[in-house]
Design a protein around this motif. Structure first.
Motif, PDB file in Angstrom:
ATOM      1  N   LYS A   1       2.328   1.941  -3.402  1.00 22.40           N
ATOM      2  CA  LYS A   1       1.323   2.089  -4.474  1.00 22.40           C
ATOM      3  C   LYS A   1       1.316   0.872  -5.404  1.00 22.40           C
ATOM      4  O   LYS A   1       1.231   0.986  -6.621  1.00 22.40           O
ATOM      5  CB  LYS A   1       1.563   3.359  -5.310  1.00 22.40           C
ATOM      6  CG  LYS A   1       1.806   4.625  -4.502  1.00 22.40           C
ATOM      7  CD  LYS A   1       0.612   4.999  -3.671  1.00 22.40           C
ATOM      8  CE  LYS A   1       0.864   6.292  -2.895  1.00 22.40           C
ATOM      9  NZ  LYS A   1      -0.230   6.618  -1.978  1.00 22.40           N
TER      10      LYS A   1
ATOM     11  N   GLU B   1       2.971  11.346 -10.654  1.00 19.12           N
ATOM     12  CA  GLU B   1       1.556  11.715 -10.801  1.00 19.12           C
ATOM     13  C   GLU B   1       1.377  13.232 -10.761  1.00 19.12           C
ATOM     14  O   GLU B   1       0.526  13.787 -11.462  1.00 19.12           O
ATOM     15  CB  GLU B   1       0.740  11.042  -9.671  1.00 19.12           C
ATOM     16  CG  GLU B   1       0.573   9.550  -9.876  1.00 19.12           C
ATOM     17  CD  GLU B   1      -0.075   8.882  -8.676  1.00 19.12           C
ATOM     18  OE1 GLU B   1      -0.231   9.543  -7.627  1.00 19.12           O
ATOM     19  OE2 GLU B   1      -0.422   7.694  -8.774  1.00 19.12           O
TER      20      GLU B   1
ATOM     21  N   ASN C   1      -0.150  -3.317  -6.230  1.00 20.43           N
ATOM     22  CA  ASN C   1      -1.445  -3.952  -6.458  1.00 20.43           C
ATOM     23  C   ASN C   1      -1.955  -4.480  -5.113  1.00 20.43           C
ATOM     24  O   ASN C   1      -1.609  -5.588  -4.702  1.00 20.43           O
ATOM     25  CB  ASN C   1      -1.282  -5.093  -7.471  1.00 20.43           C
ATOM     26  CG  ASN C   1      -2.605  -5.780  -7.784  1.00 20.43           C
ATOM     27  OD1 ASN C   1      -3.554  -5.721  -7.024  1.00 20.43           O
ATOM     28  ND2 ASN C   1      -2.656  -6.444  -8.924  1.00 20.43           N
TER      29      ASN C   1
ATOM     30  N   LYS D   1       9.569   4.206  -3.250  1.00 19.02           N
ATOM     31  CA  LYS D   1       8.741   3.961  -4.436  1.00 19.02           C
ATOM     32  C   LYS D   1       7.445   4.765  -4.386  1.00 19.02           C
ATOM     33  O   LYS D   1       6.975   5.290  -5.395  1.00 19.02           O
ATOM     34  CB  LYS D   1       8.439   2.462  -4.577  1.00 19.02           C
ATOM     35  CG  LYS D   1       9.615   1.637  -5.091  1.00 19.02           C
ATOM     36  CD  LYS D   1       9.204   0.199  -5.308  1.00 19.02           C
ATOM     37  CE  LYS D   1      10.364  -0.629  -5.857  1.00 19.02           C
ATOM     38  NZ  LYS D   1      10.683  -0.279  -7.251  1.00 19.02           N
ATOM     39  N   GLY D   2       6.844   4.862  -3.187  1.00 21.15           N
ATOM     40  CA  GLY D   2       5.616   5.632  -3.022  1.00 21.15           C
ATOM     41  C   GLY D   2       5.817   7.100  -3.347  1.00 21.15           C
ATOM     42  O   GLY D   2       4.996   7.723  -4.022  1.00 21.15           O
TER      43      GLY D   2
ATOM     44  N   ALA E   1       2.590  -1.764 -10.626  1.00 17.03           N
ATOM     45  CA  ALA E   1       1.883  -2.172  -9.411  1.00 17.03           C
ATOM     46  C   ALA E   1       2.079  -3.661  -9.123  1.00 17.03           C
ATOM     47  O   ALA E   1       2.323  -4.065  -7.977  1.00 17.03           O
ATOM     48  CB  ALA E   1       0.394  -1.853  -9.541  1.00 17.03           C
TER      49      ALA E   1
ATOM     50  N   LEU F   1       6.338   7.599  -7.198  1.00 20.37           N
ATOM     51  CA  LEU F   1       5.078   7.522  -7.949  1.00 20.37           C
ATOM     52  C   LEU F   1       4.243   8.787  -7.750  1.00 20.37           C
ATOM     53  O   LEU F   1       3.612   9.281  -8.686  1.00 20.37           O
ATOM     54  CB  LEU F   1       4.294   6.287  -7.522  1.00 20.37           C
ATOM     55  CG  LEU F   1       3.166   5.856  -8.465  1.00 20.37           C
ATOM     56  CD1 LEU F   1       3.708   5.506  -9.848  1.00 20.37           C
ATOM     57  CD2 LEU F   1       2.404   4.670  -7.904  1.00 20.37           C
ATOM     58  N   MET F   2       4.246   9.329  -6.539  1.00 20.15           N
ATOM     59  CA  MET F   2       3.514  10.569  -6.258  1.00 20.15           C
ATOM     60  C   MET F   2       4.102  11.736  -7.051  1.00 20.15           C
ATOM     61  O   MET F   2       3.357  12.568  -7.575  1.00 20.15           O
ATOM     62  CB  MET F   2       3.566  10.875  -4.756  1.00 20.15           C
ATOM     63  CG  MET F   2       2.615  10.021  -3.924  1.00 20.15           C
ATOM     64  SD  MET F   2       2.737  10.349  -2.161  1.00 20.15           S
ATOM     65  CE  MET F   2       2.075  12.016  -2.081  1.00 20.15           C
TER      66      MET F   2
ATOM     67  N   SER G   1       0.828  -1.206   0.000  1.00 23.68           N
ATOM     68  CA  SER G   1       0.000   0.000   0.000  1.00 23.68           C
ATOM     69  C   SER G   1       0.867   1.262   0.000  1.00 23.68           C
ATOM     70  O   SER G   1       0.601   2.215  -0.737  1.00 23.68           O
ATOM     71  CB  SER G   1      -0.923  -0.008   1.224  1.00 23.68           C
ATOM     72  OG  SER G   1      -1.675   1.174   1.290  1.00 23.68           O
TER      73      SER G   1
END
Length: 329
Positions: free
Chosen positions: A125, A326, A127, A318-319, A262, A322-323, A122
């Motif tokens: 980010k 985005e 699956n 990694k989170g 993911a 990815l943010m 989670s």
């Protein structure tokens, strides 16, 4: 500026449990008036009963579709790990290192951990339904596969084992409570979800109790006198190497199978985890009638601390990455 590394509180609790076993062994000693074996046995049954109540049928149904991811995660958990340990058996057979090798095989044959796998996926980010499915189903598969990996090698040790008692304990303490939990999900699932944090604390308390009891018996019988400081350092180094190798191999497998970002995260995070819950429970069933449980649990506890530390750092990184992507999009 370097980010301060936060040590997991449960890892600290494990260390404290071992210290208590060494300094205050009275409660867990063989002549203790406290029925530790009965308490831990009932605790194990409740852990798997609550596990059955908490299994998400919706997540399991949703997860069934992504069969490549599941095959990869379960293959890493129950095939890749043990196959990396097996080739070293001829080198240790009939030597003083055979028990230590058995401890590594035991760790390698265990299921993936549920809670930390899901939390870390989670954070990164990944699956999340895939993580919930694989972490949950792994525990069920492990009830069958973990003993299958271990029993042929347990038979070759000098320790006397009652295999009928092992299977009876697995059935009564794990299989029956799990099945009962699954049957009562319809009535008690909402209650289990509401008290999830309390049940999680209960799980950890029972694990710490088993660790305390196991180490008391190991200290009583002076089992650790056979393990030198050098051997302990080598054990830590081997655990680190094992984690790095499996993490790299699961990453490579994900690329071969063309997983998206993911799925790749879920594949690596779930495929490299080992469950301390199942480890302490299975050690009781497989080795509880001996005095070697403390040594058997050593590599697993080192690995548990390591996997939380490394994966949490990777997940956070990694989170954030990815943010940032985005935000740019």
């Amino acid at each position: 500026m370097l980010k301060k590394i936060r040590i997991d509180s449960f890892v600290i609790a494990i260390v404290i449990s071992i210290l208590l076993a060494y300094l205050f062994p009275q409660l867990g000693a063989s002549n203790s008036p406290v029925p530790m074996n009965l308490i831990s046995s009932l605790g194990i049954s409740f852990i798997f009963f609550f596990y059955g109540l908490s299994l998400s049928s919706q997540a399991l149904r949703d997860g069934l579709k992504n069969w490549k991811l599941h095959a990869s995660v379960q293959g890493s958990t129950f095939l890749l790990f043990p196959l990396l340990i097996l080739p070293f058996f001829p080198l240790v057979k009939d030597t003083s290192y055979e028990i230590l090798w058995l401890a590594f095989l035991f760790m390698a044959a265990l299921p993936s951990t549920v809670s930390s796998s899901v939390v870390m996926v989670s954070m990164a980010k990944g699956n999340l339904p895939g993580a919930i499915f694989n972490a949950s189903i792994s525990g069920i598969i492990g009830i069958i596969l973990t003993p299958i990996w271990l029993l042929p090698f347990i038979k070759q040790t000098d320790v006397a084992f009652d295999f009928s008692a092992i299977y009876l304990q697995l059935i009564t303490e794990i299989v029956i409570p799990l099945a009962l939990g699954l049957l009562l999900r319809k009535f008690l699932a909402a209650w289990a979800m509401k008290h999830k944090r309390t049940l999680n604390k209960f799980d950890k308390f029972i694990i710490l109790l088993i660790i305390y009891k196991s180490f008391v018996h190991s200290f009583e019988d002076r089992i650790f006198s056979s393990v030198s400081l050098l051997e302990m350092l080598v054990m830590v180094a081997l655990v680190v190497v094992l984690f790095v190798v499996v993490y790299a191999l699961t990453g490579w497998i994900g690329k071969v199978l063309k997983f998206n970002h993911a799925d790749q995260i879920t594949n690596q995070f779930c495929g490299t985890k080992k469950s301390l819950v199942h480890g302490t429970v299975f050690s009781e069933a497989l080795f509880g009638q001996t005095n070697i449980v403390g040594i058997i649990l050593l590599p697993l506890m080192i690995y548990h601390a390591l996997q939380i530390l490394i994966i949490s750092v990777i997940a956070t990184k990694k989170g954030k990455e990815l943010m940032e992507i985005e935000e740019l999009i």
